[in-house]
Design a protein around this motif. Structure first.
Motif, PDB file in Angstrom:
ATOM      1  N   TYR A 183       0.834  -1.204   0.000  1.00 47.43           N
ATOM      2  CA  TYR A 183       0.000   0.000   0.000  1.00 47.43           C
ATOM      3  C   TYR A 183       0.871   1.257   0.000  1.00 47.43           C
ATOM      4  O   TYR A 183       0.570   2.231  -0.700  1.00 47.43           O
ATOM      5  CB  TYR A 183      -0.913   0.004   1.226  1.00 47.43           C
ATOM      6  CG  TYR A 183      -2.015  -1.023   1.208  1.00 47.43           C
ATOM      7  CD1 TYR A 183      -2.700  -1.329   0.036  1.00 47.43           C
ATOM      8  CD2 TYR A 183      -2.389  -1.689   2.377  1.00 47.43           C
ATOM      9  CE1 TYR A 183      -3.716  -2.275   0.020  1.00 47.43           C
ATOM     10  CE2 TYR A 183      -3.407  -2.636   2.371  1.00 47.43           C
ATOM     11  CZ  TYR A 183      -4.065  -2.926   1.196  1.00 47.43           C
ATOM     12  OH  TYR A 183      -5.074  -3.854   1.183  1.00 47.43           O
ATOM     13  N   ALA A 184       1.938   1.238   0.795  1.00 46.72           N
ATOM     14  CA  ALA A 184       2.829   2.397   0.838  1.00 46.72           C
ATOM     15  C   ALA A 184       3.496   2.619  -0.519  1.00 46.72           C
ATOM     16  O   ALA A 184       3.622   3.753  -0.989  1.00 46.72           O
ATOM     17  CB  ALA A 184       3.884   2.213   1.932  1.00 46.72           C
ATOM     18  N   HIS A 185       3.902   1.541  -1.142  1.00 43.56           N
ATOM     19  CA  HIS A 185       4.567   1.647  -2.441  1.00 43.56           C
ATOM     20  C   HIS A 185       3.622   2.223  -3.495  1.00 43.56           C
ATOM     21  O   HIS A 185       4.034   3.024  -4.348  1.00 43.56           O
ATOM     22  CB  HIS A 185       5.056   0.272  -2.879  1.00 43.56           C
ATOM     23  CG  HIS A 185       5.778   0.268  -4.194  1.00 43.56           C
ATOM     24  ND1 HIS A 185       6.935   0.975  -4.409  1.00 43.56           N
ATOM     25  CD2 HIS A 185       5.497  -0.355  -5.372  1.00 43.56           C
ATOM     26  CE1 HIS A 185       7.349   0.785  -5.652  1.00 43.56           C
ATOM     27  NE2 HIS A 185       6.490  -0.005  -6.258  1.00 43.56           N
ATOM     28  N   LEU A 209       4.663   1.464  11.369  1.00 47.67           N
ATOM     29  CA  LEU A 209       4.982   2.880  11.522  1.00 47.67           C
ATOM     30  C   LEU A 209       5.954   3.357  10.444  1.00 47.67           C
ATOM     31  O   LEU A 209       5.795   4.449   9.882  1.00 47.67           O
ATOM     32  CB  LEU A 209       5.573   3.128  12.907  1.00 47.67           C
ATOM     33  CG  LEU A 209       4.576   3.016  14.072  1.00 47.67           C
ATOM     34  CD1 LEU A 209       5.309   2.969  15.405  1.00 47.67           C
ATOM     35  CD2 LEU A 209       3.580   4.170  14.039  1.00 47.67           C
ATOM     36  N   MET A 210       6.967   2.549  10.121  1.00 56.33           N
ATOM     37  CA  MET A 210       7.918   2.928   9.092  1.00 56.33           C
ATOM     38  C   MET A 210       7.246   3.001   7.722  1.00 56.33           C
ATOM     39  O   MET A 210       7.457   3.948   6.947  1.00 56.33           O
ATOM     40  CB  MET A 210       9.081   1.935   9.053  1.00 56.33           C
ATOM     41  CG  MET A 210      10.113   2.224   7.963  1.00 56.33           C
ATOM     42  SD  MET A 210      10.896   3.850   8.124  1.00 56.33           S
ATOM     43  CE  MET A 210      11.978   3.524   9.514  1.00 56.33           C
ATOM     44  N   ALA A 211       6.416   2.014   7.410  1.00 57.31           N
ATOM     45  CA  ALA A 211       5.728   2.005   6.116  1.00 57.31           C
ATOM     46  C   ALA A 211       4.787   3.199   5.992  1.00 57.31           C
ATOM     47  O   ALA A 211       4.728   3.853   4.941  1.00 57.31           O
ATOM     48  CB  ALA A 211       4.960   0.704   5.940  1.00 57.31           C
ATOM     49  N   LEU A 212       4.056   3.506   7.058  1.00 55.27           N
ATOM     50  CA  LEU A 212       3.129   4.639   7.011  1.00 55.27           C
ATOM     51  C   LEU A 212       3.878   5.962   6.941  1.00 55.27           C
ATOM     52  O   LEU A 212       3.433   6.908   6.272  1.00 55.27           O
ATOM     53  CB  LEU A 212       2.207   4.614   8.224  1.00 55.27           C
ATOM     54  CG  LEU A 212       1.098   3.553   8.175  1.00 55.27           C
ATOM     55  CD1 LEU A 212       0.383   3.459   9.516  1.00 55.27           C
ATOM     56  CD2 LEU A 212       0.092   3.888   7.069  1.00 55.27           C
ATOM     57  N   ALA A 213       5.012   6.054   7.635  1.00 55.08           N
ATOM     58  CA  ALA A 213       5.822   7.278   7.550  1.00 55.08           C
ATOM     59  C   ALA A 213       6.256   7.514   6.107  1.00 55.08           C
ATOM     60  O   ALA A 213       6.207   8.649   5.601  1.00 55.08           O
ATOM     61  CB  ALA A 213       7.032   7.162   8.468  1.00 55.08           C
ATOM     62  N   LEU A 215       4.745   6.367   3.423  1.00 56.96           N
ATOM     63  CA  LEU A 215       3.550   6.653   2.635  1.00 56.96           C
ATOM     64  C   LEU A 215       3.118   8.114   2.798  1.00 56.96           C
ATOM     65  O   LEU A 215       2.838   8.812   1.813  1.00 56.96           O
ATOM     66  CB  LEU A 215       2.429   5.713   3.059  1.00 56.96           C
ATOM     67  CG  LEU A 215       1.036   5.949   2.456  1.00 56.96           C
ATOM     68  CD1 LEU A 215       1.090   6.049   0.949  1.00 56.96           C
ATOM     69  CD2 LEU A 215       0.091   4.834   2.886  1.00 56.96           C
ATOM     70  N   TYR A 216       3.079   8.588   4.036  1.00 61.66           N
ATOM     71  CA  TYR A 216       2.713   9.985   4.268  1.00 61.66           C
ATOM     72  C   TYR A 216       3.708  10.935   3.585  1.00 61.66           C
ATOM     73  O   TYR A 216       3.326  11.956   3.003  1.00 61.66           O
ATOM     74  CB  TYR A 216       2.664  10.283   5.767  1.00 61.66           C
ATOM     75  CG  TYR A 216       1.377   9.891   6.437  1.00 61.66           C
ATOM     76  CD1 TYR A 216       0.150  10.392   6.002  1.00 61.66           C
ATOM     77  CD2 TYR A 216       1.375   9.038   7.549  1.00 61.66           C
ATOM     78  CE1 TYR A 216      -1.034  10.041   6.636  1.00 61.66           C
ATOM     79  CE2 TYR A 216       0.192   8.684   8.187  1.00 61.66           C
ATOM     80  CZ  TYR A 216      -1.012   9.195   7.728  1.00 61.66           C
ATOM     81  OH  TYR A 216      -2.179   8.859   8.355  1.00 61.66           O
ATOM     82  N   PHE A 217       5.007  10.610   3.661  1.00 61.05           N
ATOM     83  CA  PHE A 217       6.023  11.448   3.020  1.00 61.05           C
ATOM     84  C   PHE A 217       5.771  11.532   1.520  1.00 61.05           C
ATOM     85  O   PHE A 217       5.859  12.619   0.924  1.00 61.05           O
ATOM     86  CB  PHE A 217       7.412  10.879   3.294  1.00 61.05           C
ATOM     87  CG  PHE A 217       8.526  11.652   2.647  1.00 61.05           C
ATOM     88  CD1 PHE A 217       9.082  12.758   3.282  1.00 61.05           C
ATOM     89  CD2 PHE A 217       9.024  11.293   1.397  1.00 61.05           C
ATOM     90  CE1 PHE A 217      10.106  13.485   2.685  1.00 61.05           C
ATOM     91  CE2 PHE A 217      10.046  12.017   0.793  1.00 61.05           C
ATOM     92  CZ  PHE A 217      10.585  13.110   1.443  1.00 61.05           C
ATOM     93  N   LYS A 218       5.464  10.397   0.904  1.00 62.38           N
ATOM     94  CA  LYS A 218       5.228  10.372  -0.542  1.00 62.38           C
ATOM     95  C   LYS A 218       4.026  11.226  -0.926  1.00 62.38           C
ATOM     96  O   LYS A 218       3.960  11.754  -2.039  1.00 62.38           O
ATOM     97  CB  LYS A 218       5.031   8.937  -1.011  1.00 62.38           C
ATOM     98  CG  LYS A 218       6.295   8.087  -0.937  1.00 62.38           C
ATOM     99  CD  LYS A 218       6.008   6.629  -1.228  1.00 62.38           C
ATOM    100  CE  LYS A 218       5.570   6.421  -2.659  1.00 62.38           C
ATOM    101  NZ  LYS A 218       5.349   5.004  -2.978  1.00 62.38           N
ATOM    102  N   CYS A 228       4.622   9.645  12.790  1.00 64.23           N
ATOM    103  CA  CYS A 228       4.868   8.200  12.755  1.00 64.23           C
ATOM    104  C   CYS A 228       6.314   7.890  13.137  1.00 64.23           C
ATOM    105  O   CYS A 228       6.581   6.932  13.872  1.00 64.23           O
ATOM    106  CB  CYS A 228       4.572   7.647  11.360  1.00 64.23           C
ATOM    107  SG  CYS A 228       2.837   7.580  10.906  1.00 64.23           S
ATOM    108  N   LEU A 229       7.240   8.689  12.661  1.00 62.65           N
ATOM    109  CA  LEU A 229       8.648   8.450  12.956  1.00 62.65           C
ATOM    110  C   LEU A 229       8.955   8.668  14.436  1.00 62.65           C
ATOM    111  O   LEU A 229       9.746   7.922  15.030  1.00 62.65           O
ATOM    112  CB  LEU A 229       9.520   9.356  12.096  1.00 62.65           C
ATOM    113  CG  LEU A 229       9.557   9.010  10.605  1.00 62.65           C
ATOM    114  CD1 LEU A 229      10.227  10.125   9.817  1.00 62.65           C
ATOM    115  CD2 LEU A 229      10.273   7.678  10.366  1.00 62.65           C
ATOM    116  N   LYS A 230       8.353   9.665  15.038  1.00 64.35           N
ATOM    117  CA  LYS A 230       8.572   9.898  16.466  1.00 64.35           C
ATOM    118  C   LYS A 230       8.008   8.748  17.286  1.00 64.35           C
ATOM    119  O   LYS A 230       8.610   8.321  18.289  1.00 64.35           O
ATOM    120  CB  LYS A 230       7.930  11.223  16.889  1.00 64.35           C
ATOM    121  CG  LYS A 230       8.683  12.442  16.397  1.00 64.35           C
ATOM    122  CD  LYS A 230       8.029  13.735  16.850  1.00 64.35           C
ATOM    123  CE  LYS A 230       8.839  14.947  16.418  1.00 64.35           C
ATOM    124  NZ  LYS A 230       8.196  16.224  16.840  1.00 64.35           N
TER     125      LYS A 230
END
Length: 302
Positions: A183-185, A209-213, A215-218, A228-230
């Motif tokens: 989904y993130a990809h 959390l890493m995958a969602l971080a 995804l949000y960045f993209k 998410c990163l925090k």
């Protein structure tokens, strides 16, 4: 649970059927279990391969691909309906992943007929991994999903993953981790959030959390990505170290932190495993890691 453990469970089940008249209480059951263990261990020491499971075990331990294929073919000849053996032969003999897709697809059709004949789609739906007889079918479907991913057929892999999670609600194969990264990809936020919210544990899982971080960045949602990163830093003590290594593009050091036998959760081992497992997502978003490291290198977890 490994296939070796499954073999022991099947053998113990047969042993119980043969000696069930000796069981009167928990003490007698424990005694019978100890007796089985002693006899089974003695049998293994001088055991010559006889069954399909024996030859599959030899295939898994074979020193070469040709030897592994030879043992897998022997297993399949002994049990033509054994999906584990058929899948092993297909994977060892296929010229490439595209050819393998056709072979695995045909085996899935065969497996569907087996599951229908044994009424598992009705009686075991949602609990396929809890039934030993359905595990080869689940492994076959999962191998098919992984082959789709290697071929870059991500949408089809998602459909396969969703079906696997319908077959096994507890997701013992960890399909949810593949799905969240797919989904993130593909920049699919809504299904990613729905998957995260499907189980409470997902919300604090480091890989989610890493995958969602990412995804949000993209999507340009930097505040959500940073949140998410925090949270990742709060659940994984090595998150900042991981981000530093990827920022420096020091894949050698990151690779040294991984282990073929698994990883310790909430450490850099888990994040390294995630990074190399889902390179199709992470290898093309280096700016995300550069930005994340700059934002978090002086961050102190509260």
């Amino acid at each position: 649970m490994s296939r070796d453990t499954e073999r022991v469970m099947r053998a113990f089940d047969e042993y119980l059927k043969a000696h069930g008249n000796q069981i009167s209480d928990n003490q007698s059951l424990n005694q019978l279990a100890r007796q089985f263990t002693e006899e089974y261990n003695d049998l293994l020491q001088d055991h010559e391969p006889e069954s399909a499971e024996d030859y599959l075990a030899l295939s898994n331990e074979a020193p070469s691909k040709s030897a592994a294929l030879r043992y897998a073919k022997k297993a399949l000849s002994l049990e033509p309906d054994n999906l584990d053996a058929a899948s092993a032969v297909a994977q060892l003999a296929a010229q490439d992943d595209v050819a393998l897709l056709d072979k695995l697809s045909a085996l899935i059709e065969k497996g569907n007929r087996q599951m229908e004949r044994e009424n598992h789609f009705k009686e075991s739906m949602g609990d396929f991994w809890m039934v030993l007889e359905t595990r080869p079918y689940m492994r076959l479907r999962y191998d098919y999903m992984q082959t789709l991913i290697r071929c870059g057929m991500y949408r089809q892999a998602i459909l396969e993953g969703r079906q696997l999670m319908e077959l096994c609600k507890e997701d013992n194969l960890g399909v949810r981790f593949d799905l969240i990264h797919l989904y993130a990809h593909l920049d699919d936020l809504e299904p990613a959030l729905a998957l995260r919210d499907s189980h409470p544990a997902n919300k604090d899982d480091g890989q989610f959390l890493m995958a969602l971080a990412a995804l949000y960045f993209k999507r340009g949602a930097l505040d959500e990505s940073l949140a998410c990163l925090k949270k990742l830093c709060a659940v994984n003590r090595d998150a900042k170290r991981f981000l530093q290594l990827v920022h420096k593009e020091d894949e050698d050091s990151l690779f040294e932190s991984t282990d073929d036998m698994g990883y310790r959760p909430y450490t850099i081992e888990e994040l390294g495993y995630e990074y190399f497992t889902y390179l199709y997502l992470f290898e093309n978003i280096q700016p995300f890691f550069d930005w994340a490291y700059r934002k978090l290198r002086n961050y102190k977890v509260k």
